[in-house]
Write a protein that holds these residues in place. Structure first.
Motif, PDB file in Angstrom:
ATOM      1  N   PRO A  76       0.826  -1.202   0.000  1.00  0.00           N
ATOM      2  CA  PRO A  76       0.000   0.000   0.000  1.00  0.00           C
ATOM      3  C   PRO A  76       0.860   1.252   0.000  1.00  0.00           C
ATOM      4  CG  PRO A  76      -0.122  -1.115   2.121  1.00  0.00           C
ATOM      5  CD  PRO A  76       0.748  -1.954   1.243  1.00  0.00           C
ATOM      6  N   ALA A  77       0.216   2.403  -0.216  1.00  0.00           N
ATOM      7  CA  ALA A  77       1.003   3.620  -0.408  1.00  0.00           C
ATOM      8  C   ALA A  77       0.283   4.844   0.140  1.00  0.00           C
ATOM      9  CB  ALA A  77       1.301   3.807  -1.896  1.00  0.00           C
ATOM     10  N   TYR A  78       1.063   5.900   0.297  1.00  0.00           N
ATOM     11  CA  TYR A  78       0.510   7.185   0.715  1.00  0.00           C
ATOM     12  C   TYR A  78       1.389   8.292   0.149  1.00  0.00           C
ATOM     13  CZ  TYR A  78       4.184   6.882   4.321  1.00  0.00           C
ATOM     14  OH  TYR A  78       5.388   6.751   4.978  1.00  0.00           O
ATOM     15  N   HIS A  79       0.905   9.520   0.248  1.00  0.00           N
ATOM     16  CA  HIS A  79       1.661  10.703  -0.158  1.00  0.00           C
ATOM     17  C   HIS A  79       1.759  11.617   1.062  1.00  0.00           C
ATOM     18  CE1 HIS A  79       0.774   9.711  -4.474  1.00  0.00           C
ATOM     19  NE2 HIS A  79      -0.340   9.263  -3.931  1.00  0.00           N
ATOM     20  N   ILE A  80       2.877  12.262   1.245  1.00  0.00           N
ATOM     21  CA  ILE A  80       3.045  13.108   2.425  1.00  0.00           C
ATOM     22  C   ILE A  80       3.779  14.391   2.068  1.00  0.00           C
ATOM     23  CG2 ILE A  80       5.160  11.879   3.082  1.00  0.00           C
ATOM     24  CD1 ILE A  80       4.422  12.470   6.032  1.00  0.00           C
ATOM     25  N   GLN A  81       3.273  15.504   2.595  1.00  0.00           N
ATOM     26  CA  GLN A  81       3.990  16.774   2.569  1.00  0.00           C
ATOM     27  C   GLN A  81       4.185  17.211   4.015  1.00  0.00           C
ATOM     28  OE1 GLN A  81       1.896  19.628   0.032  1.00  0.00           O
ATOM     29  NE2 GLN A  81       3.468  19.352  -1.528  1.00  0.00           N
ATOM     30  N   ARG A  82       5.425  17.519   4.356  1.00  0.00           N
ATOM     31  CA  ARG A  82       5.766  17.850   5.732  1.00  0.00           C
ATOM     32  C   ARG A  82       5.269  19.229   6.141  1.00  0.00           C
ATOM     33  NH1 ARG A  82       7.016  14.097   9.505  1.00  0.00           N
ATOM     34  NH2 ARG A  82       8.428  12.502   8.681  1.00  0.00           N
ATOM     35  N   GLY A  83       4.854  19.328   7.406  1.00  0.00           N
ATOM     36  CA  GLY A  83       4.418  20.596   7.944  1.00  0.00           C
ATOM     37  C   GLY A  83       5.609  21.465   8.324  1.00  0.00           C
ATOM     38  N   TYR A  84       5.325  22.720   8.603  1.00  0.00           N
ATOM     39  CA  TYR A  84       6.388  23.650   8.972  1.00  0.00           C
ATOM     40  C   TYR A  84       5.804  24.759   9.841  1.00  0.00           C
ATOM     41  CZ  TYR A  84       4.308  26.402   5.198  1.00  0.00           C
ATOM     42  OH  TYR A  84       3.435  27.096   4.396  1.00  0.00           O
ATOM     43  N   GLY A  85       6.696  25.488  10.492  1.00  0.00           N
ATOM     44  CA  GLY A  85       6.275  26.602  11.323  1.00  0.00           C
ATOM     45  C   GLY A  85       5.290  26.165  12.401  1.00  0.00           C
ATOM     46  N   SER A  88       4.089  22.407  12.298  1.00  0.00           N
ATOM     47  CA  SER A  88       5.072  21.321  12.204  1.00  0.00           C
ATOM     48  C   SER A  88       4.714  20.107  13.050  1.00  0.00           C
ATOM     49  CB  SER A  88       6.463  21.843  12.591  1.00  0.00           C
ATOM     50  OG  SER A  88       6.459  22.309  13.934  1.00  0.00           O
ATOM     51  N   LYS A  89       3.916  20.291  14.106  1.00  0.00           N
ATOM     52  CA  LYS A  89       3.518  19.163  14.942  1.00  0.00           C
ATOM     53  C   LYS A  89       2.026  18.847  14.823  1.00  0.00           C
ATOM     54  CE  LYS A  89       7.202  19.406  18.380  1.00  0.00           C
ATOM     55  NZ  LYS A  89       7.524  19.457  19.839  1.00  0.00           N
ATOM     56  N   ASN A  90       1.418  19.345  13.748  1.00  0.00           N
ATOM     57  CA  ASN A  90       0.015  19.059  13.490  1.00  0.00           C
ATOM     58  C   ASN A  90      -0.117  18.170  12.251  1.00  0.00           C
ATOM     59  OD1 ASN A  90      -0.480  20.827  15.612  1.00  0.00           O
ATOM     60  ND2 ASN A  90      -0.833  22.572  14.257  1.00  0.00           N
ATOM     61  N   TRP A  91      -1.126  17.312  12.248  1.00  0.00           N
ATOM     62  CA  TRP A  91      -1.258  16.322  11.183  1.00  0.00           C
ATOM     63  C   TRP A  91      -2.682  16.273  10.631  1.00  0.00           C
ATOM     64  CZ3 TRP A  91       2.481  12.658   9.415  1.00  0.00           C
ATOM     65  CH2 TRP A  91       3.738  12.787  10.028  1.00  0.00           C
ATOM     66  N   LEU A  92      -2.776  16.242   9.312  1.00  0.00           N
ATOM     67  CA  LEU A  92      -4.044  16.024   8.630  1.00  0.00           C
ATOM     68  C   LEU A  92      -3.905  14.811   7.715  1.00  0.00           C
ATOM     69  CD1 LEU A  92      -6.473  18.571   7.109  1.00  0.00           C
ATOM     70  CD2 LEU A  92      -5.810  16.587   5.756  1.00  0.00           C
ATOM     71  N   LEU A  93      -4.741  13.821   7.925  1.00  0.00           N
ATOM     72  CA  LEU A  93      -4.747  12.623   7.101  1.00  0.00           C
ATOM     73  C   LEU A  93      -6.043  12.580   6.302  1.00  0.00           C
ATOM     74  CD1 LEU A  93      -2.586  11.969   9.255  1.00  0.00           C
ATOM     75  CD2 LEU A  93      -3.374   9.599   9.210  1.00  0.00           C
ATOM     76  N   HIS A  94      -5.938  12.288   5.024  1.00  0.00           N
ATOM     77  CA  HIS A  94      -7.127  12.205   4.174  1.00  0.00           C
ATOM     78  C   HIS A  94      -7.145  10.850   3.466  1.00  0.00           C
ATOM     79  CE1 HIS A  94     -10.487  13.816   1.843  1.00  0.00           C
ATOM     80  NE2 HIS A  94      -9.963  13.190   0.796  1.00  0.00           N
ATOM     81  N   ILE A  95      -8.239  10.107   3.666  1.00  0.00           N
ATOM     82  CA  ILE A  95      -8.364   8.774   3.072  1.00  0.00           C
ATOM     83  C   ILE A  95      -9.084   8.874   1.735  1.00  0.00           C
ATOM     84  CG2 ILE A  95      -9.190   6.425   3.405  1.00  0.00           C
ATOM     85  CD1 ILE A  95      -9.264   6.961   6.408  1.00  0.00           C
ATOM     86  N   SER A 135      -4.273  30.459   0.763  1.00  0.00           N
ATOM     87  CA  SER A 135      -5.528  31.016   0.261  1.00  0.00           C
ATOM     88  C   SER A 135      -6.560  29.922   0.000  1.00  0.00           C
ATOM     89  CB  SER A 135      -5.280  31.824  -1.022  1.00  0.00           C
ATOM     90  OG  SER A 135      -4.749  30.995  -2.045  1.00  0.00           O
ATOM     91  N   GLU A 136      -6.113  28.746  -0.406  1.00  0.00           N
ATOM     92  CA  GLU A 136      -7.020  27.640  -0.685  1.00  0.00           C
ATOM     93  C   GLU A 136      -7.328  26.811   0.555  1.00  0.00           C
ATOM     94  OE1 GLU A 136      -6.983  23.531  -3.354  1.00  0.00           O
ATOM     95  OE2 GLU A 136      -5.890  25.282  -4.089  1.00  0.00           O
ATOM     96  N   ASN A 137      -6.396  26.796   1.502  1.00  0.00           N
ATOM     97  CA  ASN A 137      -6.522  25.924   2.670  1.00  0.00           C
ATOM     98  C   ASN A 137      -6.031  26.677   3.908  1.00  0.00           C
ATOM     99  OD1 ASN A 137      -7.014  23.552   4.106  1.00  0.00           O
ATOM    100  ND2 ASN A 137      -5.025  22.664   3.603  1.00  0.00           N
ATOM    101  N   PRO A 138      -6.776  27.685   4.355  1.00  0.00           N
ATOM    102  CA  PRO A 138      -6.262  28.634   5.351  1.00  0.00           C
ATOM    103  C   PRO A 138      -5.921  28.060   6.715  1.00  0.00           C
ATOM    104  CG  PRO A 138      -8.627  28.958   4.994  1.00  0.00           C
ATOM    105  CD  PRO A 138      -8.145  28.024   3.934  1.00  0.00           C
ATOM    106  N   TYR A 139      -6.494  26.909   7.096  1.00  0.00           N
ATOM    107  CA  TYR A 139      -6.293  26.400   8.465  1.00  0.00           C
ATOM    108  C   TYR A 139      -5.317  25.231   8.553  1.00  0.00           C
ATOM    109  CZ  TYR A 139     -10.521  29.169   8.743  1.00  0.00           C
ATOM    110  OH  TYR A 139     -11.433  30.181   8.630  1.00  0.00           O
ATOM    111  N   PHE A 140      -5.085  24.540   7.447  1.00  0.00           N
ATOM    112  CA  PHE A 140      -4.265  23.327   7.503  1.00  0.00           C
ATOM    113  C   PHE A 140      -3.102  23.338   6.507  1.00  0.00           C
ATOM    114  CE2 PHE A 140      -8.818  22.107   8.249  1.00  0.00           C
ATOM    115  CZ  PHE A 140      -8.735  21.962   9.628  1.00  0.00           C
ATOM    116  N   PHE A 141      -2.853  24.465   5.835  1.00  0.00           N
ATOM    117  CA  PHE A 141      -1.875  24.506   4.748  1.00  0.00           C
ATOM    118  C   PHE A 141      -0.465  24.153   5.186  1.00  0.00           C
ATOM    119  CE2 PHE A 141      -1.556  28.675   6.658  1.00  0.00           C
ATOM    120  CZ  PHE A 141      -0.219  29.013   6.552  1.00  0.00           C
ATOM    121  N   ASN A 142      -0.097  24.452   6.453  1.00  0.00           N
ATOM    122  CA  ASN A 142       1.281  24.184   6.891  1.00  0.00           C
ATOM    123  C   ASN A 142       1.367  23.006   7.854  1.00  0.00           C
ATOM    124  OD1 ASN A 142       0.075  25.421   9.094  1.00  0.00           O
ATOM    125  ND2 ASN A 142       1.834  26.731   9.579  1.00  0.00           N
TER     126      ASN A 142
END
Length: 420
Positions: A76-85, A88-95, A135-142
């Motif tokens: 199985p697989a997933y895609h990940i972009q790391r948070g910052y600022g 950096s310690k918050n996570w959003l997972l989308h199935i 602008s597209e994702n104001p609360y979870f972009f980072n």
């Protein structure tokens, strides 16, 4: 013309029928079609923005040795972009969504697609709730943002230990996939998350309901952990011919992939496992804060739950279930009754201030992972809030959010799909 030809070729692949059954499983085509329509509708916001980087595919480490494999046995697989600022310690997972398979034949066909084999998966662009754009994702972009690819055919819930052989080899290991991807993400920083949101679209929305409490149990007790299901509140209702088509289909999925052990004990002790695969039965036991995004006129449910081809041999519903603007007055009345059943089911759920709702009157399916419907200048709105703004108010406890739209066609902000 090239765009139209591409859409037709996808249709030939995704809408196949097997042994006269409705093609429930391969919902990706209709979602892709909506994306194509949205891109035509909103030229200022292209489907793939030129400055949006592709997010590479990450294969699950040591998957085969742990028994966590896709239908075809690939990892199985997933895609990940790391948070910052600050994220950096918050996570959003989308199935990811993509329906289900209910027979050896349909699962065998599915394993030769991206919904059954990681060997066919490619890098993706993150948009909507996964976007890295403020602008597209104001609360979870980072935040650390992860897309879980769906390749088991049972909403990450199948749990058959042995290989199933019937002319071909199949693996029903959805639960193991979920467990091992969680283990890997925990090792990459999820274990020390301060804030986390588990989300999912369609069959991924159902997976979100199924695994919401488990997700919370894996994270620190002082972390803010919540769940969001988009287009995943499937109804246990009879179709226009009076048959329980969806219930029968779910019974076959649950039986084939041995899903029962994942379902809530409080439900299976009172009802058949297939009945407990419906969200209204699962949500009864969920303790984690939960938000439901659902269109009142979910075109996938209209096409497959309310008016499947098997219930409409004269094809009177063909145009209506692909474009709500093509429905007759009598068909609109049936759709309004279907909307009422959705609202009744939602109203009967246990009441809680920690639960949020955004039920608009749009002819749509999944709306959170598409930029133009998640948060843009012309996004669908309720109480003048985009879906992103409503979710943000709920997640950050700014206010209680329970927004339910008036009946079709009262909301001019809707992005109604046209699948004709």
């Amino acid at each position: 013309m090239a765009l139209i030809h591409h859409r037709r070729s996808l249709g030939d692949l995704w809408w196949r029928k097997s042994a006269g059954r409705i093609a429930f499983g391969l919902v990706a085509f209709v979602i892709i079609t909506v994306l194509l329509k949205v891109s035509l509708r909103s030229p200022s916001e292209p489907l793939i923005a030129g400055n949006s980087p592709l997010v590479e595919l990450t294969l699950l480490q040591d998957a085969e040795s742990k028994g966590a494999v896709c239908l075809d046995g690939s990892p199985p697989a997933y895609h990940i972009q790391r948070g910052y600022g600050s994220g950096s310690k918050n996570w959003l997972l989308h199935i990811e969504g993509g329906g289900w398979c209910n027979t050896m034949a349909s699962c065998g066909a599915r394993k030769m697609t991206i919904l059954g084999s990681s060997t066919l998966m490619q890098p993706v662009v993150f948009s909507g709730i996964l976007s890295g754009s403020p602008s597209e994702n104001p609360y979870f972009f980072n935040w650390n943002r992860v897309k879980l690819r769906y390749c088991d055919g049972a909403s990450f819930a199948g749990d058959v230990e042995h290989e199933v052989k019937d002319g071909s080899k199949l693996f029903f290991r959805g639960l193991k996939i979920w467990q091992e991807i969680m283990n890997e993400l925990l090792s990459k920083g999820l274990a020390v998350a301060q804030k986390a949101l588990l989300s999912g679209c369609s069959a991924g929305g159902l997976a979100t309901f199924l695994h919401c409490d488990d997700f919370q149990s894996l994270l620190p007790k002082d972390a803010t952990v919540k769940c969001l299901a988009d287009g995943g509140f499937f109804l246990n209702e009879k179709d226009i011919s009076g048959k329980s088509t969806m219930l029968t289909f779910y019974h076959e999925v649950v039986t084939l992939q041995d899903v029962a052990k994942v379902l809530p004990n409080g439900c299976t002790s009172r009802k058949k496992p297939s009945q407990c695969f419906f969200p209204e039965s699962i949500i009864e036991s969920i303790r984690t804060p939960l938000f439901i995004v659902n269109p009142a006129y979910d075109f996938w449910q209209i096409q497959n739950v309310l008016a499947p081809d098997s219930a409409d041999p004269s094809h009177e519903w063909d145009k209506c279930k692909r474009s709500i603007d093509s429905c007759t007055g009598a068909q609109i009345k049936v759709l309004q009754e279907f909307r009422n059943k959705l609202l009744t089911a939602l109203n009967e759920l246990p009441k809680s201030k920690s639960r949020g709702l955004f039920v608009n009157s749009c002819f749509a399916h999944c709306q959170t992972w598409i930029g133009s419907t998640w948060h843009s200048a012309d996004s669908p709105r309720l109480s003048n809030k985009t879906i992103a703004e409503a979710v943000g108010d709920w997640y950050f406890d700014r206010e209680e959010v329970k927004l339910i739209d008036c009946p079709y066609s009262c909301n001019p902000t809707c992005h109604n799909a046209n699948l004709l």
